[in-house]
Design an enzyme around this catalytic site. Structure first.
Site, PDB file in Angstrom:
ATOM      1  N   HIS A   1       7.070  -3.570  -1.257  1.00 53.77           N
ATOM      2  CA  HIS A   1       6.530  -4.917  -1.086  1.00 53.77           C
ATOM      3  C   HIS A   1       7.329  -5.751  -0.090  1.00 53.77           C
ATOM      4  CE1 HIS A   1       4.484  -8.615  -2.145  1.00 53.77           C
ATOM      5  NE2 HIS A   1       5.624  -9.183  -2.493  1.00 53.77           N
TER       6      HIS A   1
ATOM      7  N   ASP B   1       3.487  -0.587  -1.015  1.00 52.01           N
ATOM      8  CA  ASP B   1       3.592  -1.791  -1.847  1.00 52.01           C
ATOM      9  C   ASP B   1       2.823  -1.553  -3.146  1.00 52.01           C
ATOM     10  OD1 ASP B   1       3.611  -4.293  -2.993  1.00 52.01           O
ATOM     11  OD2 ASP B   1       2.868  -5.362  -1.236  1.00 52.01           O
TER      12      ASP B   1
ATOM     13  N   SER C   1       3.083 -12.305  -0.044  1.00 54.83           N
ATOM     14  CA  SER C   1       3.258 -12.308  -1.494  1.00 54.83           C
ATOM     15  C   SER C   1       2.653 -13.595  -2.083  1.00 54.83           C
ATOM     16  CB  SER C   1       4.752 -12.170  -1.823  1.00 54.83           C
ATOM     17  OG  SER C   1       4.941 -11.837  -3.156  1.00 54.83           O
TER      18      SER C   1
END
Length: 392
Positions: free
Chosen positions: A358, A325, A153
């Site tokens: 995610h 995601d 991320s």
């Protein structure tokens, strides 16, 4: 207990760089504190170090219990002896990012010029600034080249920033569930979260600590909003469906609930996420770091297309995405991989099939674990690292 008092009470490993750091905005931050944790043993040649970069709301406690929540480290399943990031072989460093609220210089720190906390006067920072601060810490360890930089991320943004700005210092890079720029959709999500904080009556223009308050409700809503983007519809359906919490439904079949008498389990879950988050995070830090994410655009930062940035890179890349995601999609990872291929870089790409969204990179995903372990083993063999290193 306020976040300021909480952080003051805690003790962190901190490196203080007295000369400070000049930010991209031109402002000087001095001294510069970087709080960090380490795991494993640094080899005599200092060539087995892995820097792990945390995500927006993470911190340096990657593999040991968090000092505020007492929960296991956020990647305890990944980092440790015999685990995919094997601390019998690698020396792992994880630092709290610049602008963070767990010991590194940020909004909770004291401004040298005013003698007062920075609060919302903390300057705007970028991903370049965050990695420049980390580089000061790596210099402190006298490490010339990191064996690997790994992050998911926002941590993946830092990985790419490292590979772009310090190519000679990164042997291997693993950007996970990330992108080379912050998308318009993600900027929009961040803006909604920020507006929730601004709308809290306890916000006081960012000077809430002066008023001895916290914008807890706004920060909690910001977390709830963000947390939805970390999951997938399939994951939410599997975990909660349309179930209501017990004792929140009418006692009799024919009784109609009042408008908000009942509570869906997913609502309860999000409220728990919001309320627990405000106990460990600072609203001004959230604003500072989320804005740094929004500013991230690797190609624009280097006035070039992505391929040109990595044209002469000798770094070995492993780009990983997760099929469900929707915050940092596989399409964005493929854009990065195509640029690395055009640059002639050494790159491999893996899309992990999962319906967990995610946050899958933080969860038990056997294919992901095997990819991590395999890539690091291969790179370590190429770098000539020993199988184990022990102190003494």
């Amino acid at each position: 207990m306020s976040r300021e008092k909480e952080v003051t009470r805690l003790s962190h490993q901190i490196y203080t760089h007295e000369e400070g750091l000049e930010l991209q905005c031109g402002q000087m931050l001095a001294p510069l504190d970087i709080a960090y944790q380490t795991y494993g043993t640094l080899s005599p040649d200092r060539d087995n170090a892995i820097l792990i970069c945390h995500a927006l709301t993470g911190d340096q406690y990657v593999a040991d219990p968090h000092p505020i929540t007492n929960k296991p480290g956020w990647w305890a399943r990944m980092v440790g002896p015999g685990l995919p990031i094997d601390t019998n072989r690698f020396f792992v460093i994880c630092s709290n990012v610049l602008g963070g609220c767990m010991g590194s210089t940020g909004s909770l720190s004291i401004c040298r010029e005013t003698g007062q906390p920075w609060d919302n006067d903390f300057p705007a920072i970028t991903m370049h600034d965050i990695t420049a601060a980390q580089a000061k810490l790596i210099d402190h360890f006298n490490i010339k080249r990191l064996f690997a930089v790994i992050g998911g991320s926002m941590g993946g943004m830092q990985v790419l920033s490292w590979a772009a700005n310090y190519p000679e210092r990164v042997f291997a890079a693993m950007p996970i569930a990330t992108a080379p720029y912050q998308s318009a959709q993600n900027i929009a999500f961040n803006e909604v979260s920020r507006q929730a904080i601004f709308a809290d009556p306890e916000w006081h223009g960012g000077k809430y600590r002066v008023h001895n308050t916290l914008p807890a409700r706004g920060l909690g809503v910001a977390r709830m909003m963000a947390h939805i983007t970390y999951l997938s519809e399939e994951a939410l359906t599997r975990k909660f469906g349309r179930r209501m919490r017990q004792n929140s439904v009418p006692a009799k079949e024919n009784d109609l609930p009042l408008l908000f008498d009942g509570m869906f389990e997913v609502e309860s879950y999000l409220r728990h996420q919001g309320s627990s988050f405000v106990k460990r995070f600072d609203a001004n830090s959230y604003l500072t770091i989320s804005r740094a994410m929004d500013y991230f655009d690797l190609a624009a930062d280097h006035n070039a297309d992505l391929a040109e940035i990595f044209r002469w890179s000798s770094t070995r890349f492993c780009v990983i995405s997760f099929s469900s995601d929707w915050l940092f999609s596989t399409m964005q990872s493929r854009q990065l991989v195509r640029a690395l291929n055009r640059a002639g870089a050494n790159v491999s790409f893996v899309e992990i099939e999962t319906d967990r969204g995610h946050d899958a990179f933080l969860l038990e995903e056997p294919d992901f674990d095997r990819t991590m372990r395999g890539f690091l083993r291969g790179a370590a063999a190429h770098a000539g690292l020993k199988e184990t290193y022990h102190a003494g």
